[in-house]
Structures are given as structure tokens and as C-alpha cells.
Scaffold this active site. Structure first.
Site, PDB file in Angstrom:
ATOM      1  N   ARG A 122     -43.604  26.800  39.966  1.00 33.22           N
ATOM      2  CA  ARG A 122     -43.552  28.703  39.868  1.00 33.22           C
ATOM      3  C   ARG A 122     -44.323  29.028  41.614  1.00 33.22           C
ATOM      4  NH1 ARG A 122     -41.052  26.673  36.187  1.00 33.22           N
ATOM      5  NH2 ARG A 122     -40.805  27.905  33.541  1.00 33.22           N
ATOM      6  N   SER A 173     -41.984  33.427  29.163  1.00 32.84           N
ATOM      7  CA  SER A 173     -43.230  32.789  29.225  1.00 32.84           C
ATOM      8  C   SER A 173     -45.000  33.064  30.149  1.00 32.84           C
ATOM      9  CB  SER A 173     -43.764  31.037  29.766  1.00 32.84           C
ATOM     10  OG  SER A 173     -43.040  30.100  30.379  1.00 32.84           O
ATOM     11  N   GLU A 180     -48.308  34.007  34.033  1.00 36.68           N
ATOM     12  CA  GLU A 180     -46.722  33.952  34.496  1.00 36.68           C
ATOM     13  C   GLU A 180     -46.033  35.124  35.269  1.00 36.68           C
ATOM     14  OE1 GLU A 180     -42.930  31.981  35.267  1.00 36.68           O
ATOM     15  OE2 GLU A 180     -43.723  33.180  33.407  1.00 36.68           O
TER      16      GLU A 180
HETATM   17  N1  EPU Z   1     -46.427  23.532  22.607  1.00 37.54           N
HETATM   18  C1  EPU Z   1     -46.590  23.630  20.890  1.00 37.54           C
HETATM   19  N2  EPU Z   1     -46.630  24.431  20.474  1.00 37.54           N
HETATM   20  C2  EPU Z   1     -46.010  26.087  21.088  1.00 37.54           C
HETATM   21  C3  EPU Z   1     -45.529  25.956  22.358  1.00 37.54           C
HETATM   22  C4  EPU Z   1     -45.793  24.819  22.829  1.00 37.54           C
HETATM   23  O1  EPU Z   1     -47.691  22.408  20.552  1.00 37.54           O
HETATM   24  O2  EPU Z   1     -46.333  26.763  20.450  1.00 37.54           O
HETATM   25  C5  EPU Z   1     -45.876  22.947  23.142  1.00 37.54           C
HETATM   26  C6  EPU Z   1     -44.883  21.716  22.771  1.00 37.54           C
HETATM   27  O3  EPU Z   1     -44.761  20.504  21.865  1.00 37.54           O
HETATM   28  C7  EPU Z   1     -44.432  20.615  24.090  1.00 37.54           C
HETATM   29  C8  EPU Z   1     -45.415  21.340  24.693  1.00 37.54           C
HETATM   30  O4  EPU Z   1     -46.543  22.164  24.414  1.00 37.54           O
HETATM   31  O5  EPU Z   1     -45.284  19.429  23.444  1.00 37.54           O
HETATM   32  C9  EPU Z   1     -44.399  22.141  26.176  1.00 37.54           C
HETATM   33  O6  EPU Z   1     -43.976  22.261  25.360  1.00 37.54           O
HETATM   34  P1  EPU Z   1     -42.357  23.699  25.711  1.00 37.54           P
HETATM   35  O7  EPU Z   1     -41.326  22.034  25.764  1.00 37.54           O
HETATM   36  O8  EPU Z   1     -42.273  24.312  24.877  1.00 37.54           O
HETATM   37  O9  EPU Z   1     -42.776  24.529  27.446  1.00 37.54           O
HETATM   38  P2  EPU Z   1     -43.604  24.401  27.738  1.00 37.54           P
HETATM   39  O10 EPU Z   1     -44.434  24.183  28.888  1.00 37.54           O
HETATM   40  O11 EPU Z   1     -44.092  25.866  26.945  1.00 37.54           O
HETATM   41  C10 EPU Z   1     -42.410  25.177  29.645  1.00 37.54           C
HETATM   42  C11 EPU Z   1     -41.585  26.389  31.130  1.00 37.54           C
HETATM   43  C12 EPU Z   1     -40.512  27.310  30.431  1.00 37.54           C
HETATM   44  C13 EPU Z   1     -39.453  26.492  29.960  1.00 37.54           C
HETATM   45  C14 EPU Z   1     -39.924  25.248  28.649  1.00 37.54           C
HETATM   46  C15 EPU Z   1     -38.805  23.593  29.189  1.00 37.54           C
HETATM   47  C16 EPU Z   1     -43.759  27.316  31.716  1.00 37.54           C
HETATM   48  C17 EPU Z   1     -44.874  28.503  31.976  1.00 37.54           C
HETATM   49  N3  EPU Z   1     -42.763  27.547  31.305  1.00 37.54           N
HETATM   50  O12 EPU Z   1     -42.722  26.017  29.177  1.00 37.54           O
HETATM   51  O13 EPU Z   1     -40.308  28.399  31.542  1.00 37.54           O
HETATM   52  O14 EPU Z   1     -38.162  27.000  29.466  1.00 37.54           O
HETATM   53  O15 EPU Z   1     -41.044  24.461  29.630  1.00 37.54           O
HETATM   54  O16 EPU Z   1     -38.943  23.495  30.732  1.00 37.54           O
HETATM   55  O17 EPU Z   1     -43.847  26.014  33.168  1.00 37.54           O
HETATM   56  C18 EPU Z   1     -40.753  30.268  31.837  1.00 37.54           C
HETATM   57  O18 EPU Z   1     -40.915  29.782  32.695  1.00 37.54           O
HETATM   58  O19 EPU Z   1     -40.512  32.219  31.510  1.00 37.54           O
HETATM   59  C19 EPU Z   1     -40.119  29.507  30.558  1.00 37.54           C
HETATM   60  C20 EPU Z   1     -40.079  29.855  29.443  1.00 37.54           C
END
Ligand code: EPU
Length: 338
Positions: free
Chosen positions: A166, A238, A334
Site C-alpha cells: 500500500r 479497508s 489506510e
Molecule cells: N479476519 C477476521 N475477522 C475479520 C476480518 C478478517 O478474523 O473481521 C481474519 C481472516 O479470517 C483472515 C485474516 O484476518 O485470517 C485476513 O483477512 P482477509 O483475508 O479478509 O484480508 P484482510 O487482511 O482483512 C486485505 C486487504 C484487502 C484485500 C484482502 C484480500 C489490506 C488493508 N486489506 O484484507 O484490501 O481485499 O486482504 O487480499 O491490506 C482494501 O485495501 O481496501 C482491501 C479491501
């Protein structure tokens, strides 16, 4: 010289920010070409200006008393095709997901994991958008921009864009100095499926295997199941970045929370999931007035209707506070806060 600008004064930003907050801009200019930008800045460089593309990663907490520049050119063209690899150029105003669909339709690999990310192509390099194990920097080769100080066009190779998680040079050294007008990408005819992240492989298999179309559909389905549609519920994806911490700090937390998601970062540190951290504070789905934590993805803050930017940021500060108290970890925003 054919000038294509459209100008607005004291315009509502309500439909120009995905959070749907009601703020105004003193001046907003839609532009298409470098000549348009030359014309706009020939009047003098405004004391305050910035680019507002899709408005998907921004939170206005007050009226904007400067000039906003919005790219609206939407051409996608193939610059070069050696049979295996293509160089593709997209104007800054192309909807990112239209570009992904354009590539998938033509059997071109590279963008499919980034399906359905809201925003414009010109904004993609700024925060190096990423999802499901891929990021814009994997395909972006070059970025074209108008340099405001010199009123000339510049082109920067990806190697000089300082892409990171990012992150890019456009958030730092070049911030407030250039207007991105187009991006150039390298796409491939040879299949290169990336299925390693989360539920992607399972969703792809359920659709019959790793074709481009199946990957795009799997990613769209996963996103739709977790992320709110801004047209229905105001949000900016996010709201926080995933924190990257020292290995020792991650280990200490893992001793207490063995199920905590963690991913190795390139520099030996460890990336944690801010969504998981917020979830574990018990705030998932929590609502205060018009603002809340999304019920299916704790990393996303939502406007339940009528929220001001001030309410959203005050709520966000409380979320950060809760994570700090429970885990001793700072989560940074972010979204750009204005
Ligand atoms: N998780 C939870 N509870 C939640 C959300 C997430 O336990 O409410 C856990 C999930 O189960 C998983 C881990 O946290 O083990 C990561 O969650 P997820 O795969 O949904 O991805 P994220 O890290 O929450 C990032 C990006 C998203 C992108 C997803 C998928 C950032 C800030 N966000 O989210 O990007 O779609 O990975 O690759 O890096 C964005 O930047 O706007 C965005 C949506």
C-alpha cells in the site's frame, strides 16, 4: 489544442466519495488530456489542489477549499504484442474493474486477482492496490504523469515508483507534484494462476478449475460475500492497514493467541491482520450512531447513512484505541483522511 475540461464550483462531493459523506469542494475540474492539465495549471498553481479520482479511498472530514482534479479519460490500448506478452496502456479515468474485465475477456493474465477493486486505473499505483496475493505493482511497468511545477509530461518506470505494501513514491516524494494520466501494464497470454490466498483455490475449484474467468468470478464472489457495496452502504474498503511488527512482538502475541493470522513480510518482520485484531476486540458489527464496523469484515468501517466525516474519524480513533489496549498494537489508517 482541443480542451475537454468541465468545471464545477461549490459542488457536493456526496456522489464522488464512496463513504457517501456530504462535503463540498470549492472547485472541481474534470480533465481528459495532458493539454487540459497544461491549460488548468497555466492559470497559476492553486494554493491547494489534489486529485480526486474515484473517491474510494478517501474520507472528507471537512469541505475542501481548493481545487480537485478528476481524470475522466477512459481509453485502453494495446501498445505492443509479441504473442506471449502484451504492453497495455490505460488512461487514468478507466474504471479499474473495467480494465480487469477487458483483460480477462481477451485471455490476458495478470489482473484477475484484483477483480472488483473499486477505483480508477490512475489511482492504482498510488497505494499499490492489492488483494488475494497480488498487487498492482506485479503488472504496472510505467506510470505517465503531468508534472505541475514544470508543466511537462513525465514517465516513471516501475523500478522508480518505490512500490511497497500500500505504498509508492506517489504518496511521498511526488505527492502534490504530479497528476497521473495513464498507466502501462504488462499482461501475459500464458496462464499464471495465483490461488494461494485464503479461499481462492476452493472457490476456483468449485467453478471447475483455474481459468481466467473462474478466478475472476471466484474473487468477485469472495469480495461480494465480505465487502459491502459502496452503492448500498458507504465505505472505503479497508479503513486500516495491516500492521507490520517485529518478529519478537508477533511471537509474544502468538503465545497468547495461537490462532492469530500472521504472514512473513519481506524484511523479516511479520504482517498481522488488522481485521482479526479488531474482530477480537469484539467490535465487529458494532455501531455507534451512523457509523459502524462492518459485520462481515472488521477492517471496513461503514456509513449507515448520514454520517459526517468527523463522526467516522472519531469512531475510527476509538477502534484504534481498543486494539492498542488489547494487543499493544498501532493500526494506521489506510484511507486518506482530509
Ligand atoms: N479476519 C477476521 N475477522 C475479520 C476480518 C478478517 O478474523 O473481521 C481474519 C481472516 O479470517 C483472515 C485474516 O484476518 O485470517 C485476513 O483477512 P482477509 O483475508 O479478509 O484480508 P484482510 O487482511 O482483512 C486485505 C486487504 C484487502 C484485500 C484482502 C484480500 C489490506 C488493508 N486489506 O484484507 O484490501 O481485499 O486482504 O487480499 O491490506 C482494501 O485495501 O481496501 C482491501 C479491501
Amino acid at each position: 489544442m482541443h480542451i475537454m475540461i468541465r468545471e464545477f464550483h461549490q459542488i457536493s462531493l456526496r456522489d464522488r466519495n464512496s463513504f457517501g459523506v456530504e462535503q463540498q469542494a470549492a472547485h472541481l475540474v474534470e480533465f481528459e488530456t495532458p493539454d487540459d492539465l497544461r491549460e488548468i495549471f497555466a492559470r497559476g498553481i492553486p494554493a491547494k489542489w489534489m486529485v480526486l479520482a474515484g473517491g474510494n479511498n478517501i474520507l472528507f472530514t471537512q469541505d475542501y477549499d481548493g481545487m480537485l482534479l478528476t481524470p475522466v479519460a477512459r481509453k485502453i490500448e494495446i501498445l505492443d504484442d509479441d504473442g506471449t506478452t502484451l504492453r497495455v496502456r490505460a488512461d487514468a479515468g478507466v474504471e479499474w474493474d473495467d480494465l480487469v474485465e477487458w483483460a480477462v475477456e481477451r485471455g490476458l493474465w495478470g489482473l484477475e486477482n484484483l477483480s472488483l477493486i473499486p477505483g480508477k486505473a490512475g489511482a492504482a499505483p498510488v497505494q499499490n492496490i492489492g488483494a488475494y496475493g497480488c498487487e498492482a505493482a506485479d503488472t504496472i511497468q510505467r506510470v505517465e504523469m503531468f508534472c505541475v511545477e514544470t508543466a511537462t509530461m513525465l514517465s516513471l518506470d516501475a523500478a522508480h515508483c518505490a512500490f511497497g505494501y500500500r505504498e509508492s513514491v506517489f504518496k511521498h516524494l511526488l505527492k502534490g507534484r504530479v497528476v497521473i494520466t495513464a498507466i502501462e501494464l504488462k499482461l501475459a497470454r500464458t496462464p499464471r494462476p495465483k490461488l494461494g490466498y485464503g479461499d481462492v483455490e476452493r472457490e476456483v475449484e468449485a467453478r471447475g478449475g483455474a481459468t481466467l474467468r473462474n478466478i475472476r468470478e471466484a474473487v468477485c464472489a469472495i469480495r461480494r460475500s465480505k465487502l459491502p457495496d459502496p452503492a448500498v452502504l458507504g465505505n472505503a474498503g479497508s479503513f486500516f492497514k495491516n500492521p507490520v511488527v517485529e518478529a519478537a512482538a508477533a511471537e509474544a502475541l502468538l503465545a497468547e493467541y495461537p490462532d492469530m493470522p500472521h504472514y512473513p513480510a519481506a524484511d523479516g518482520r511479520v504482517k498481522l491482520a488488522a481485521g482479526w485484531l479488531i474482530d477480537r476486540t469484539g467490535l465487529k458489527g458494532h455501531r455507534e450512531g451512523n457509523v459502524g464496523v462492518h459485520e462481515r469484515q472488521a477492517l471496513v468501517l461503514v456509513n449507515h447513512g448520514g454520517a459526517t466525516g468527523g463522526e467516522v474519524i472519531a469512531f475510527a480513533r476509538r477502534v484504534q484505541q481498543r486494539v492498542r489496549e488489547k494487543f499493544g498494537i498501532e493500526i494506521d489508517t489506510e484511507v486518506n483522511i482530509l
